[in-house]
Design an enzyme around this catalytic site. Sequence first.
Site, PDB file in Angstrom:
ATOM      1  N   ASP A   1      -6.826  17.861 -26.605  1.00 36.03           N
ATOM      2  CA  ASP A   1      -7.002  16.559 -26.532  1.00 36.03           C
ATOM      3  C   ASP A   1      -8.196  16.413 -25.159  1.00 36.03           C
ATOM      4  O   ASP A   1      -8.992  15.356 -24.301  1.00 36.03           O
ATOM      5  CB  ASP A   1      -6.592  14.990 -26.284  1.00 36.03           C
TER       6      ASP A   1
ATOM      7  N   ASP B   1      -2.281  21.970 -28.130  1.00 38.61           N
ATOM      8  CA  ASP B   1      -1.493  20.851 -27.431  1.00 38.61           C
ATOM      9  C   ASP B   1      -0.291  20.361 -27.799  1.00 38.61           C
ATOM     10  O   ASP B   1      -0.506  19.482 -28.562  1.00 38.61           O
ATOM     11  CB  ASP B   1      -3.181  20.149 -25.997  1.00 38.61           C
TER      12      ASP B   1
ATOM     13  N   ASP C   1       1.021  17.046 -25.649  1.00 39.92           N
ATOM     14  CA  ASP C   1       0.268  14.951 -25.572  1.00 39.92           C
ATOM     15  C   ASP C   1      -0.861  15.447 -25.609  1.00 39.92           C
ATOM     16  O   ASP C   1      -2.226  15.761 -25.072  1.00 39.92           O
ATOM     17  CB  ASP C   1       0.601  14.651 -23.338  1.00 39.92           C
TER      18      ASP C   1
END
Length: 257
Positions: free
Chosen positions: A198, A2, A4
Site C-alpha cells: 500500500d 505487506d 498493514d
Amino acid sequence: MDMDGVLVREEHLVPGADAFISELRENGVPFMVLTNNSIFTPRDLRARLLRTGLDIPEESIWTSALATAQFLDQQRPNGTAHVVGESGLTTALHNIGYVLTDRDPDYVVLGETRTYSFEAITRAIRLVRNGARFIATNPDETGPSQEGPLPATGAVAALIEKATGRAPYYVGKPNPLMMRSALRALGAHSENTLMIGDRMDTDVRSGLEAGLQTFLVLSGISGADTAELFPYRPTAVIGSVADLIGRAADPFSSTAG
C-alpha cells in the site's frame, strides 16, 4: 504482501483479505506476509492476525527484525549489539547467537518501539560516536495509531545521525535486501513473484528493485493519485486484495493499470 494496509488496518480486517488468503491456499500458491514493524515476533503477529480472522502461520511472516538479524549473522556471526527496540528485535538477535550489551558493542541496532526514551537515545548516540556500527531496521518516519501518526524508526534514526554524523544502514523496505531475504525464506524466485503493498516508497520500490512485479492497493496509505507522484510505477493499481479474489492462482491476468 505487506501486512498493514493490505490485509489489516489497525486491528480490523481489510474486507476480502480472508477470502484472498483462503484462495491462495486452495490453489497452492505460496505467500509471505512482510512488515517493517520490528516490535513483534512472528508469533505475536500471528496472534494479532488471528484476532482479525486471518490464520497466517508464523513461517509465513517476515519482519524487518528477522531480516536485520539475518543480515548481521551474515556480516558478523556471533557478534554483539546494543538494541533500542522491543521483543521482536531482541528475540531475532538472540536466536542468531548475538549477545546484547551496552559495553563496546559491534553494532547499535535501532528498531521500532512505543517507549523511545531520552536516556536510550543518548546511550545509542554515545555508543555510535565511540565506534559502534549503526544499523536500523527500517526507514519509516512515522507509524499509524488510532490517535494519529507516531514517530517511528526513521525519525529517531535521523536524530541519532544528526548527533553523530553517521548514517544508519537500513535493512527493511525499501532496501531490496529484505525482499531477497523473504524470497529465500519463501523458496521463490523474483521472476514469478508478485509484491502487493500500500506504499509506493517502501513496498513498490523494494519490489521493483528486487525484480518483482508490483501491485499497489488503495486500502492503506496510498490514494488514487499517489502512483503519479513517483518516478516509477507499479505493475498495476487495484482497490484492495479483494479485487484479486477469483484470480489468486494467476493475479497477473488481472493486470490492467
